[in-house]
Write a protein that holds these residues in place. Structure first.
Motif, PDB file in Angstrom:
ATOM      1  N   ARG A  18      11.043  -1.695  40.950  1.00 40.66           N
ATOM      2  CA  ARG A  18      11.241  -0.294  40.552  1.00 40.66           C
ATOM      3  C   ARG A  18      11.272   0.697  41.737  1.00 40.66           C
ATOM      4  NH1 ARG A  18       8.422  -0.181  35.846  1.00 40.66           N
ATOM      5  NH2 ARG A  18      10.334  -0.220  34.627  1.00 40.66           N
ATOM      6  N   PRO A  19      10.366   0.583  42.722  1.00 45.15           N
ATOM      7  CA  PRO A  19      10.411   1.553  43.840  1.00 45.15           C
ATOM      8  C   PRO A  19      11.743   1.567  44.583  1.00 45.15           C
ATOM      9  CG  PRO A  19       8.367   0.307  43.892  1.00 45.15           C
ATOM     10  CD  PRO A  19       9.236  -0.319  42.831  1.00 45.15           C
ATOM     11  N   PHE A  20      12.397   0.424  44.687  1.00 44.77           N
ATOM     12  CA  PHE A  20      13.700   0.362  45.369  1.00 44.77           C
ATOM     13  C   PHE A  20      14.759   1.095  44.556  1.00 44.77           C
ATOM     14  CE2 PHE A  20      11.309  -3.410  46.677  1.00 44.77           C
ATOM     15  CZ  PHE A  20      11.307  -3.230  48.050  1.00 44.77           C
ATOM     16  N   LEU A  21      14.709   0.918  43.235  1.00 44.26           N
ATOM     17  CA  LEU A  21      15.663   1.602  42.363  1.00 44.26           C
ATOM     18  C   LEU A  21      15.404   3.107  42.366  1.00 44.26           C
ATOM     19  CD1 LEU A  21      15.605  -0.857  39.320  1.00 44.26           C
ATOM     20  CD2 LEU A  21      17.322  -0.735  41.121  1.00 44.26           C
ATOM     21  N   GLN A  22      14.131   3.486  42.295  1.00 44.63           N
ATOM     22  CA  GLN A  22      13.772   4.908  42.266  1.00 44.63           C
ATOM     23  C   GLN A  22      14.123   5.588  43.585  1.00 44.63           C
ATOM     24  OE1 GLN A  22       9.649   4.578  41.067  1.00 44.63           O
ATOM     25  NE2 GLN A  22      10.167   4.814  38.902  1.00 44.63           N
ATOM     26  N   ASN A  23      14.060   4.823  44.662  1.00 41.62           N
ATOM     27  CA  ASN A  23      14.417   5.338  45.976  1.00 41.62           C
ATOM     28  C   ASN A  23      15.875   5.796  46.004  1.00 41.62           C
ATOM     29  OD1 ASN A  23      13.345   5.899  48.515  1.00 41.62           O
ATOM     30  ND2 ASN A  23      14.311   4.102  49.401  1.00 41.62           N
ATOM     31  N   ASP A  24      16.704   5.140  45.196  1.00 40.83           N
ATOM     32  CA  ASP A  24      18.125   5.489  45.109  1.00 40.83           C
ATOM     33  C   ASP A  24      18.420   6.381  43.900  1.00 40.83           C
ATOM     34  OD1 ASP A  24      18.884   4.135  47.404  1.00 40.83           O
ATOM     35  OD2 ASP A  24      19.186   2.244  46.355  1.00 40.83           O
ATOM     36  N   GLY A  25      17.380   6.907  43.265  1.00 40.25           N
ATOM     37  CA  GLY A  25      17.577   7.816  42.135  1.00 40.25           C
ATOM     38  C   GLY A  25      17.762   7.119  40.797  1.00 40.25           C
ATOM     39  N   GLY A  26      17.418   5.856  40.726  1.00 39.28           N
ATOM     40  CA  GLY A  26      17.576   5.118  39.480  1.00 39.28           C
ATOM     41  C   GLY A  26      16.251   4.614  38.955  1.00 39.28           C
ATOM     42  N   ASP A  27      16.328   3.797  37.919  1.00 37.79           N
ATOM     43  CA  ASP A  27      15.135   3.186  37.335  1.00 37.79           C
ATOM     44  C   ASP A  27      15.595   2.051  36.427  1.00 37.79           C
ATOM     45  OD1 ASP A  27      12.481   2.690  36.808  1.00 37.79           O
ATOM     46  OD2 ASP A  27      12.030   4.707  36.084  1.00 37.79           O
ATOM     47  N   ILE A  28      14.621   1.350  35.866  1.00 40.85           N
ATOM     48  CA  ILE A  28      14.941   0.241  34.969  1.00 40.85           C
ATOM     49  C   ILE A  28      13.907   0.205  33.860  1.00 40.85           C
ATOM     50  CG2 ILE A  28      13.622  -1.482  36.282  1.00 40.85           C
ATOM     51  CD1 ILE A  28      16.037  -3.427  35.614  1.00 40.85           C
ATOM     52  N   LYS A  29      14.362  -0.160  32.671  1.00 41.03           N
ATOM     53  CA  LYS A  29      13.478  -0.197  31.504  1.00 41.03           C
ATOM     54  C   LYS A  29      13.654  -1.544  30.808  1.00 41.03           C
ATOM     55  CE  LYS A  29      13.304   2.160  27.055  1.00 41.03           C
ATOM     56  NZ  LYS A  29      13.929   3.254  26.297  1.00 41.03           N
ATOM     57  N   LEU A  30      12.547  -2.190  30.465  1.00 37.97           N
ATOM     58  CA  LEU A  30      12.594  -3.447  29.719  1.00 37.97           C
ATOM     59  C   LEU A  30      12.834  -3.125  28.257  1.00 37.97           C
ATOM     60  CD1 LEU A  30      12.186  -6.519  29.476  1.00 37.97           C
ATOM     61  CD2 LEU A  30       9.736  -6.080  29.258  1.00 37.97           C
ATOM     62  N   LEU A  31      13.885  -3.700  27.684  1.00 37.49           N
ATOM     63  CA  LEU A  31      14.191  -3.467  26.274  1.00 37.49           C
ATOM     64  C   LEU A  31      13.652  -4.579  25.390  1.00 37.49           C
ATOM     65  CD1 LEU A  31      17.880  -2.200  26.539  1.00 37.49           C
ATOM     66  CD2 LEU A  31      15.795  -0.832  26.356  1.00 37.49           C
ATOM     67  N   SER A  32      13.930  -5.831  25.774  1.00 38.23           N
ATOM     68  CA  SER A  32      13.465  -6.941  24.942  1.00 38.23           C
ATOM     69  C   SER A  32      13.515  -8.255  25.698  1.00 38.23           C
ATOM     70  CB  SER A  32      14.332  -7.060  23.680  1.00 38.23           C
ATOM     71  OG  SER A  32      15.659  -7.416  24.026  1.00 38.23           O
ATOM     72  N   VAL A  33      12.791  -9.233  25.148  1.00 37.50           N
ATOM     73  CA  VAL A  33      12.821 -10.608  25.636  1.00 37.50           C
ATOM     74  C   VAL A  33      13.171 -11.467  24.429  1.00 37.50           C
ATOM     75  CG1 VAL A  33      11.543 -12.452  26.763  1.00 37.50           C
ATOM     76  CG2 VAL A  33      10.997 -10.077  27.305  1.00 37.50           C
ATOM     77  N   GLU A  34      14.239 -12.240  24.548  1.00 34.45           N
ATOM     78  CA  GLU A  34      14.707 -13.037  23.417  1.00 34.45           C
ATOM     79  C   GLU A  34      14.527 -14.524  23.692  1.00 34.45           C
ATOM     80  OE1 GLU A  34      18.731 -11.753  22.835  1.00 34.45           O
ATOM     81  OE2 GLU A  34      18.101  -9.654  22.748  1.00 34.45           O
ATOM     82  N   ASP A  35      13.912 -15.204  22.754  1.00 29.63           N
ATOM     83  CA  ASP A  35      13.699 -16.664  22.824  1.00 29.63           C
ATOM     84  C   ASP A  35      13.005 -17.086  24.122  1.00 29.63           C
ATOM     85  OD1 ASP A  35      15.129 -16.825  20.398  1.00 29.63           O
ATOM     86  OD2 ASP A  35      17.025 -16.957  21.475  1.00 29.63           O
ATOM     87  N   ASP A  36      12.247 -16.184  24.730  1.00 30.26           N
ATOM     88  CA  ASP A  36      11.566 -16.454  26.000  1.00 30.26           C
ATOM     89  C   ASP A  36      12.521 -16.910  27.094  1.00 30.26           C
ATOM     90  OD1 ASP A  36       9.236 -15.706  24.804  1.00 30.26           O
ATOM     91  OD2 ASP A  36       8.440 -17.718  24.576  1.00 30.26           O
ATOM     92  N   LYS A  37      13.806 -16.558  26.976  1.00 28.36           N
ATOM     93  CA  LYS A  37      14.800 -16.988  27.969  1.00 28.36           C
ATOM     94  C   LYS A  37      15.698 -15.859  28.448  1.00 28.36           C
ATOM     95  CE  LYS A  37      16.446 -20.232  25.339  1.00 28.36           C
ATOM     96  NZ  LYS A  37      16.827 -21.396  24.591  1.00 28.36           N
ATOM     97  N   ILE A  38      15.969 -14.886  27.576  1.00 30.07           N
ATOM     98  CA  ILE A  38      16.924 -13.827  27.906  1.00 30.07           C
ATOM     99  C   ILE A  38      16.200 -12.486  27.911  1.00 30.07           C
ATOM    100  CG2 ILE A  38      19.017 -12.619  27.172  1.00 30.07           C
ATOM    101  CD1 ILE A  38      19.875 -15.328  25.894  1.00 30.07           C
TER     102      ILE A  38
END
Length: 80
Positions: A18-38
């Protein structure tokens, strides 16, 4: 010793990147985990229109998540 769930491991991976993404003005959010694989995530902010976001997703995010949770097979960005 506390036992981390898969969700916790993925969040820990995202906290690492996250700090690398925020450094460039972005971010990331976890939406879901499917079948413990995706894992479905959403790139946010400057990451949305960035031309290298697929590379960031594969080489950065996916690699980091797999380091924490080797059973993950794929990380998918869900566009907002």
């Amino acid at each position: 010793m506390e036992i981390l769930t898969l969700h916790d491991k993925i969040e820990a991976a995202l906290e690492e990147i996250r700090p690398f993404l925020q450094n460039d003005g972005g971010d990331i959010k976890l939406l879901s985990v499917e079948d413990d694989k995706i894992v479905r995530v959403q790139l946010q902010g400057a990451c949305v229109g960035c031309s290298v976001n697929q590379m960031t997703l594969k080489s950065g995010v996916e690699m980091t998540i797999k380091k924490y949770a080797p059973q993950i097979e794929q990380v998918i960005n869900v566009e907002g």
